[in-house]
Design an enzyme around this catalytic site. Structure first.
Site, PDB file in Angstrom:
ATOM      1  N   GLU A 230      36.097  31.413  41.927  1.00 20.42           N
ATOM      2  CA  GLU A 230      37.261  32.599  42.208  1.00 20.42           C
ATOM      3  C   GLU A 230      38.096  31.810  43.738  1.00 20.42           C
ATOM      4  O   GLU A 230      37.210  32.174  45.178  1.00 20.42           O
ATOM      5  CB  GLU A 230      36.948  33.565  42.549  1.00 20.42           C
ATOM      6  CG  GLU A 230      38.537  35.261  42.062  1.00 20.42           C
ATOM      7  CD  GLU A 230      37.818  36.618  42.030  1.00 20.42           C
ATOM      8  OE1 GLU A 230      38.716  36.865  42.353  1.00 20.42           O
ATOM      9  OE2 GLU A 230      36.917  36.590  41.649  1.00 20.42           O
TER      10      GLU A 230
ATOM     11  N   ASN B 147      43.598  34.232  40.898  1.00 23.44           N
ATOM     12  CA  ASN B 147      44.357  35.953  40.237  1.00 23.44           C
ATOM     13  C   ASN B 147      45.897  36.098  40.058  1.00 23.44           C
ATOM     14  O   ASN B 147      46.751  34.735  41.138  1.00 23.44           O
ATOM     15  CB  ASN B 147      44.226  36.791  41.124  1.00 23.44           C
ATOM     16  CG  ASN B 147      42.433  37.528  41.148  1.00 23.44           C
ATOM     17  OD1 ASN B 147      41.530  38.096  40.651  1.00 23.44           O
ATOM     18  ND2 ASN B 147      41.754  36.460  42.441  1.00 23.44           N
TER      19      ASN B 147
ATOM     20  N   ASP C  35      39.768  40.934  34.299  1.00 20.73           N
ATOM     21  CA  ASP C  35      38.676  40.723  35.373  1.00 20.73           C
ATOM     22  C   ASP C  35      38.084  42.237  35.285  1.00 20.73           C
ATOM     23  O   ASP C  35      38.886  42.938  34.797  1.00 20.73           O
ATOM     24  CB  ASP C  35      39.496  40.475  36.536  1.00 20.73           C
ATOM     25  CG  ASP C  35      38.754  40.204  38.183  1.00 20.73           C
ATOM     26  OD1 ASP C  35      37.670  40.217  37.532  1.00 20.73           O
ATOM     27  OD2 ASP C  35      39.373  40.023  39.140  1.00 20.73           O
TER      28      ASP C  35
ATOM     29  N   GLU D 296      29.779  40.029  37.660  1.00 23.81           N
ATOM     30  CA  GLU D 296      29.996  40.162  39.827  1.00 23.81           C
ATOM     31  C   GLU D 296      29.326  41.337  40.055  1.00 23.81           C
ATOM     32  O   GLU D 296      27.929  41.910  39.588  1.00 23.81           O
ATOM     33  CB  GLU D 296      31.741  40.934  40.005  1.00 23.81           C
ATOM     34  CG  GLU D 296      32.812  39.584  38.870  1.00 23.81           C
ATOM     35  CD  GLU D 296      33.883  40.331  39.141  1.00 23.81           C
ATOM     36  OE1 GLU D 296      34.644  39.859  40.026  1.00 23.81           O
ATOM     37  OE2 GLU D 296      34.278  41.655  38.801  1.00 23.81           O
TER      38      GLU D 296
ATOM     39  N   GLU E 176      42.782  35.214  36.279  1.00 27.30           N
ATOM     40  CA  GLU E 176      41.904  36.365  36.383  1.00 27.30           C
ATOM     41  C   GLU E 176      43.543  37.280  36.758  1.00 27.30           C
ATOM     42  O   GLU E 176      44.372  36.956  37.494  1.00 27.30           O
ATOM     43  CB  GLU E 176      41.156  36.152  36.920  1.00 27.30           C
ATOM     44  CG  GLU E 176      39.796  35.727  36.988  1.00 27.30           C
ATOM     45  CD  GLU E 176      38.950  35.457  38.269  1.00 27.30           C
ATOM     46  OE1 GLU E 176      38.909  36.603  38.714  1.00 27.30           O
ATOM     47  OE2 GLU E 176      37.827  35.250  38.451  1.00 27.30           O
TER      48      GLU E 176
END
Length: 398
Positions: free
Chosen positions: A175, A233, A295, A352, A265
């Site tokens: 990420e 993101n 997310d 996560e 995301e």
């Protein structure tokens, strides 16, 4: 283990004796004991802070809940182990309260005293991940002129939070996270600048800087025959821009890179009332070949509804469920059901917040396969991430 200090808070003399005797057999030497919360607070004031409190909940005088609340304000307790005979759902609620007070919850020992279980929980305290160095608390929110200067001079950097295969440890992409290499304050996380960027409508400029840096890394890796999937993101307001998807397409074409190497995301909460233009952008990103990830799945209130309407291909399970995994059976049930849901919907699932080997083993048993977290790696700057890929990538796993 003998250097760990522990306070046994138990009102039953026999139970207290059993606990203290067992802890000494485990090699602990710095043990204090108290019969109620008031006595325990007095011990902290006179004897100083302790690493762990072994805490009963139901006691005459100041009970365990009141003690934990007071102890959290004093800053003289780091970790908590519950040892109580109250119902399991009450112990789970107490563990949640403990975390919300800012104390580390190591687990529920229950009664009678289990020496092997106690040793495991105490070891969990010793193996807690090291604290992240605190960022400068005196940094003032940046003004518009400072943000514009930073954007123009390229001070914002793409850092990479690796994703790993839980079983093999192979790197499965990363990420992309924003960091500001401030000329005076060092490397700053988004907590110091993201709100200011949003206030001044500069998030889009930050996105494109990180996007270009990510593509440059992918190009370099491609020249050596390697691929890496990068997740960026997106904010919902960006999706309303009809030029977003064409601009991403043009950048990929210019770089000679496939859209399949990108995942975008989005948090579910920002898409509660997505306009038609935003939905069109999501569909076009998928048609182009990009992946879309929801997310913080499970953190909001409309996850399932959004899954029905939007073309997500990946779920990212909120880290809160992993933090509670070893102490709350309901969290394990939720994670297991998230695995089944992702499989039934034909989606991938990324977990996560994995920080311990114990969490990793439990997640594997629940069917999880891909994860992020400090057990594997903290966010890395470009060169460090490049080096990690060279060490840990496995052919065919991207």
């Amino acid at each position: 283990m003998k250097n760990i200090s522990i306070l046994v808070l138990e009102d039953e003399p026999f139970q207290r004796l059993v606990a203290v005797t067992a802890l000494r057999k485990l090699g602990l030497e710095r043990i204090q004991q108290a019969a109620d919360g008031t006595e325990a607070l007095d011990l902290l004031r006179t004897g100083g802070a302790v690493d762990i409190v072994l805490c009963d909940l139901r006691m005459a005088g100041m009970d365990g809940l009141a003690f934990l609340r007071q102890a959290s304000l004093s800053g003289m307790v780091r970790s908590v182990i519950l040892s109580s005979e109250v119902d399991e759902d009450l112990r789970q609620a107490a563990s949640a309260m403990t975390r919300n007070l800012g104390l580390q919850f190591l687990g529920d020992l229950g009664k009678p005293f289990d020496m092997a279980r106690a040793a495991t929980l105490i070891e969990r305290h010793r193996c807690q991940p090291a604290e992240i160095p605190a960022e400068p608390a005196s940094v003032e929110p940046p003004c518009l002129e400072e943000l514009l200067r930073a954007l123009e001079q390229g001070e914002f950097e793409a850092w990479y939070q690796p994703k790993f295969h839980l079983e093999s440890g192979a790197s499965l992409g990363a990420e992309v996270l924003a960091r500001w290499r401030h000329p005076s304050h060092g490397v700053l996380t988004p907590a110091h600048f993201l709100q200011a960027l949003e206030t001044h409508d500069l998030v889009d400029r930050l996105f494109w800087q990180l996007f270009r840096q990510g593509l440059a890394l992918q190009q370099e890796l491609a020249r050596s025959g390697r691929q890496v999937n990068l997740a960026l993101n997106l904010q919902p307001r960006q999706l309303a821009d009809r030029d977003l998807v064409p601009a991403i397409g043009r950048a990929l074409e210019k770089a000679g890179l496939p859209a399949t190497g990108l995942t975008f995301e989005l948090t579910e909460t920002g898409l509660l009332e997505a306009p038609a233009a935003s939905l069109e952008s999501l569909v076009r990103l998928r048609l182009m070949g990009c992946e879309l990830a929801m997310d913080d799945f499970g953190a909001g209130y409309s996850s399932l509804d959004r899954l029905c309407e939007l073309p997500f291909s990946q779920l990212k399970l909120d880290a809160a469920f992993v933090r509670k995994l070893m102490s709350q059976p309901r969290s394990a049930a939720i994670i297991g059901n998230a695995v089944s849901l992702a499989e039934d919907l034909g989606m991938s699932l990324v977990v996560e917040g994995v920080e311990t080997a114990e969490q990793r083993e439990r997640l594997l048993a629940l069917g999880c396969r891909v994860a992020q977290g400090y057990l594997f790696s903290r966010p890395l700057e470009r060169d460090a991430f490049h080096a990690l890929l060279a060490r840990r990538s496995v052919p065919g796993l991207h």
